[in-house]
Motif scaffolding. Structure first.
Motif, short mmCIF file in Angstrom:
data_model
loop_
_atom_site.label_atom_id
_atom_site.label_comp_id
_atom_site.label_asym_id
_atom_site.label_seq_id
_atom_site.Cartn_x
_atom_site.Cartn_y
_atom_site.Cartn_z
N GLY A 55 -108.01 -54.09 5.13
CA GLY A 55 -107.60 -52.70 4.96
C GLY A 55 -107.05 -52.37 3.60
N GLY A 56 -107.09 -53.32 2.68
CA GLY A 56 -106.54 -53.10 1.35
C GLY A 56 -107.44 -52.22 0.51
N ARG A 57 -106.81 -51.26 -0.16
CA ARG A 57 -107.56 -50.41 -1.08
C ARG A 57 -107.53 -51.02 -2.48
NH1 ARG A 57 -104.62 -46.98 2.19
NH2 ARG A 57 -103.07 -46.56 0.56
N ARG A 58 -107.77 -50.20 -3.47
CA ARG A 58 -107.96 -50.69 -4.84
C ARG A 58 -106.78 -51.56 -5.31
NH1 ARG A 58 -110.85 -48.74 -9.40
NH2 ARG A 58 -109.81 -49.16 -11.39
N ALA A 59 -105.55 -51.05 -5.18
CA ALA A 59 -104.39 -51.77 -5.69
C ALA A 59 -104.22 -53.11 -4.98
CB ALA A 59 -103.13 -50.93 -5.52
N ALA A 60 -104.44 -53.14 -3.66
CA ALA A 60 -104.29 -54.38 -2.91
C ALA A 60 -105.34 -55.41 -3.32
CB ALA A 60 -104.38 -54.09 -1.41
N GLN A 61 -106.56 -54.95 -3.50
CA GLN A 61 -107.62 -55.87 -3.90
C GLN A 61 -107.34 -56.48 -5.27
OE1 GLN A 61 -111.58 -54.08 -3.42
NE2 GLN A 61 -110.74 -52.77 -1.81
N VAL A 62 -106.85 -55.65 -6.19
CA VAL A 62 -106.55 -56.15 -7.54
C VAL A 62 -105.39 -57.14 -7.50
CG1 VAL A 62 -105.78 -55.48 -9.85
CG2 VAL A 62 -107.48 -54.09 -8.65
N MET A 63 -104.36 -56.83 -6.70
CA MET A 63 -103.22 -57.74 -6.59
C MET A 63 -103.65 -59.08 -5.99
SD MET A 63 -100.18 -55.20 -5.33
CE MET A 63 -99.08 -56.57 -5.02
N ALA A 64 -104.49 -59.05 -4.97
CA ALA A 64 -104.95 -60.29 -4.34
C ALA A 64 -105.76 -61.13 -5.34
CB ALA A 64 -105.80 -59.98 -3.11
N ALA A 65 -106.64 -60.47 -6.08
CA ALA A 65 -107.43 -61.17 -7.09
C ALA A 65 -106.54 -61.79 -8.15
CB ALA A 65 -108.44 -60.22 -7.72
N ALA A 66 -105.53 -61.03 -8.59
CA ALA A 66 -104.62 -61.54 -9.62
C ALA A 66 -103.81 -62.72 -9.11
CB ALA A 66 -103.68 -60.41 -10.07
N ALA A 67 -103.39 -62.68 -7.84
CA ALA A 67 -102.63 -63.80 -7.28
C ALA A 67 -103.46 -65.07 -7.27
CB ALA A 67 -102.17 -63.45 -5.86
N GLY A 79 -96.90 -66.05 -7.03
CA GLY A 79 -97.82 -66.65 -6.07
C GLY A 79 -97.11 -67.21 -4.86
N VAL A 80 -95.98 -67.88 -5.06
CA VAL A 80 -95.22 -68.44 -3.94
C VAL A 80 -94.74 -67.32 -3.02
CG1 VAL A 80 -93.16 -69.73 -3.29
CG2 VAL A 80 -94.51 -70.46 -5.26
N LEU A 81 -94.22 -66.26 -3.60
CA LEU A 81 -93.74 -65.13 -2.79
C LEU A 81 -94.88 -64.49 -2.03
CD1 LEU A 81 -91.25 -63.49 -5.35
CD2 LEU A 81 -90.69 -64.89 -3.34
N TYR A 131 -105.10 -70.54 0.27
CA TYR A 131 -104.31 -69.57 -0.49
C TYR A 131 -104.82 -68.14 -0.30
CZ TYR A 131 -101.98 -73.24 -3.28
OH TYR A 131 -101.22 -74.31 -3.70
N ALA A 132 -106.14 -67.96 -0.26
CA ALA A 132 -106.73 -66.63 -0.36
C ALA A 132 -106.27 -65.68 0.75
CB ALA A 132 -108.25 -66.73 -0.37
N LEU A 133 -106.26 -66.14 1.99
CA LEU A 133 -105.92 -65.24 3.10
C LEU A 133 -104.48 -64.73 3.01
CD1 LEU A 133 -106.74 -63.88 5.73
CD2 LEU A 133 -106.04 -65.97 6.95
N PRO A 134 -103.47 -65.56 2.81
CA PRO A 134 -102.12 -65.01 2.64
C PRO A 134 -101.99 -64.10 1.42
CG PRO A 134 -102.00 -67.34 3.18
CD PRO A 134 -103.44 -67.03 2.90
N PHE A 135 -102.64 -64.42 0.32
CA PHE A 135 -102.62 -63.53 -0.84
C PHE A 135 -103.16 -62.15 -0.46
CE2 PHE A 135 -103.12 -67.17 -4.16
CZ PHE A 135 -101.77 -67.46 -4.03
N ALA A 136 -104.30 -62.17 0.24
CA ALA A 136 -104.93 -60.90 0.64
C ALA A 136 -104.06 -60.15 1.63
CB ALA A 136 -106.31 -61.18 1.24
N ALA A 137 -103.48 -60.85 2.61
CA ALA A 137 -102.63 -60.20 3.61
C ALA A 137 -101.39 -59.61 2.95
CB ALA A 137 -102.23 -61.21 4.68
#
Length: 480
Positions: A99-111, A250-252, A298-304
């Motif tokens: 359900g992530g929009r633009r900002a969420a997708q960019v944050m997940a990618a950056a993490a 990343g830890v957070l 890592y990817a799933l928690p970053f995305a969530a």
């Protein structure tokens, strides 16, 4: 748009592209790592359906790329660069599915880009490719939960087959996922024929490797004892596994994402995946696995975490804090890459206990190239008739790999060792009745030869007068 926001293509690809550029620029700045040299030699000179310590894909890639682009480190490491870039993009796609929009997708990618997945992608290695495959499988399962397209499960089976040619860790993911789905749902996941068709594909493709393992006494099963000896302790595993998610941000993100996967009503359909992630952490911990095994989750928690921050309207407030933190994390990540001159990093590890080239090797470090040059110089100084009946033998596989890697140019056709995977490459020919040995334990071969003569104090010895055929000696030299 199939019910979710469109993919934030350009900013996500910009992050992936920037990471790729950094990896490409630095890929040629340092020599082969120990495992890289081993994979290269295994795939170039000893290609097989299986190995003591891994399935055949990475040796096949390393040997093939070195044959196509001899000595080109950038080309050798290019698949891992692409895998890192792909992991960044797929993490954003997972955030989109949640359900992530633009900002969420960019944050997940950056993490993901600021995690140790990027750092380890500098080497062609199992631990660089496998996390990307786990990330793709996670995305396929997450998307299936939302759209219920069973073709995704079949594709997940195909990716699982590739993962099984890289490492044997992915079955733990599927077993724990199945148990989590039985308890928390969706239980109908396990009733989907495409899921089992994908599993059948994975099994069939893995059969040649399983046959090799069976014929050789299942050596991969011994790797758990090797890992336990190298990486003991609960705290180092948790510390390094969590810090690998990325210093600070990343830890957070990892911890917050796990918590929201378990607690958020919006993520309830994916709760079983959060439980699977926790179960995997516990399983790797109990098995005393390596901390970098966690990179694949890592990817799933970053995305969530990213999707939840956006959904809870915290993204605007977070911009003032998150983006400076991401920049700092990116700087720390880049600084951790081997961007320094090769002479400062291309060394034997300090645990080996080898000193700078001189009269004694009682402690310290020796550049890899100097080790190969030293052995080669001694080999070249031997009369041809002596070389014809002398085998070159290394105490441990890293020593063997760095010398054999350039053996053809140095005139050394083969390097032998009883250490780990090298033992399975075979014994010297029976015509070799003497050995040029390099390592730290001269007593290793002493019982099998009549005489032992130091060549370089503390590093290289010459053994002559073989006391038994190699077919009798070789089983006694097998070491983990």
């Amino acid at each position: 748009m199939d019910g979710i926001d469109k993919f934030a293509r350009w900013p996500v690809l910009a992050i992936a592209g920037a990471a790729g550029v950094v990896l490409l620029i630095t890929s040629g700045r340092y020599g082969h790592g120990f495992d890289e040299a081993y994979f290269l030699v295994a795939g170039r000179d000893h290609l097989n359906w299986g190995y003591f310590d891994q399935p055949p894909l990475i040796p096949l890639l390393a040997g093939g790329l070195d044959s196509l682009f001899p000595g080109n480190l950038v080309a050798l490491r290019l698949p891992m660069t692409l895998a890192a870039m792909g992991g960044i993009a797929v993490t954003a796609l997972i955030a989109r599915e949640l359900g992530g929009r633009r900002a969420a997708q960019v944050m997940a990618a950056a993490a993901y880009a600021c995690s140790s997945a990027l750092i380890l992608s500098h080497w062609i290695a199992t631990y660089a490719l496998d996390p990307f495959l786990w990330t793709v499988i996670t995305w396929l399962v997450v998307r299936w939960v939302r759209v219920r397209d069973d073709r995704l499960l079949l594709l997940a089976g195909v990716v699982t087959a590739i993962s099984l040619q890289t490492k044997f860790l992915i079955p733990a993911f599927w077993v724990l996922l199945a148990l989590s789905a039985l308890v928390f749902g969706p239980r109908d996941l396990l009733r989907r024929p495409m899921l089992w068709a994908g599993a059948a594909i994975a099994v069939v493709i893995t059969i040649p490797n399983l046959v090799w393992q069976a014929r050789n006494g299942w050596p991969y099963a011994q790797m758990n004892e090797v890992v336990k000896a190298e990486f003991p302790g609960v705290w180092p595993f948790l510390r390094d596994g969590l810090l690998g998610a990325g210093i600070r941000i990343g830890v957070l993100a990892f911890l917050y994402g796990l918590w929201r996967l378990l607690r958020s009503p919006d993520l309830r359909p994916y709760r079983f995946l959060g439980v699977t992630t926790l179960a995997l952490i516990a399983a790797f911990l109990l098995a005393q696995g390596r901390s970098y095994y966690l990179i694949g989750v890592y990817a799933l928690p970053f995305a969530a975490a990213s999707a939840e921050l956006e959904r809870r309207r915290l993204v605007r407030w977070w911009k003032a804090v998150a983006w400076p933190a991401f920049v700092l994390s990116a700087v720390v990540t880049v600084a951790a890459l081997p961007i320094y001159p090769a002479s400062t990093v291309d060394k034997l590890p300090t645990y080996v206990g080898i000193a700078p080239l001189g009269t004694s090797f009682a402690g310290g470090e020796l550049p890899i190239a100097r080790l190969a040059e030293t052995v080669d110089g001694i080999w070249a100084s031997m009369p041809p008739e002596e070389r014809a009946r002398t085998a070159v033998y290394a105490e441990i596989y890293p020593f063997a790999a760095v010398v054999e890697r350039d053996g053809a140019s140095h005139g050394i056709d083969r390097v032998y060792s009883g250490h780990r995977g090298y033992w399975y490459f075979g014994a010297p020919p029976e015509s070799a009745d003497s050995v040029l040995f390099f390592g730290l334990d001269p007593g290793l071969l002493k019982p099998h030869f009549a005489t032992m003569t130091p060549v370089v104090d503390g590093l290289i010895w010459r053994y002559t007068g073989k006391l038994a055929p190699w077919k009798q000696i070789w089983p006694q030299l097998k070491r983990q």
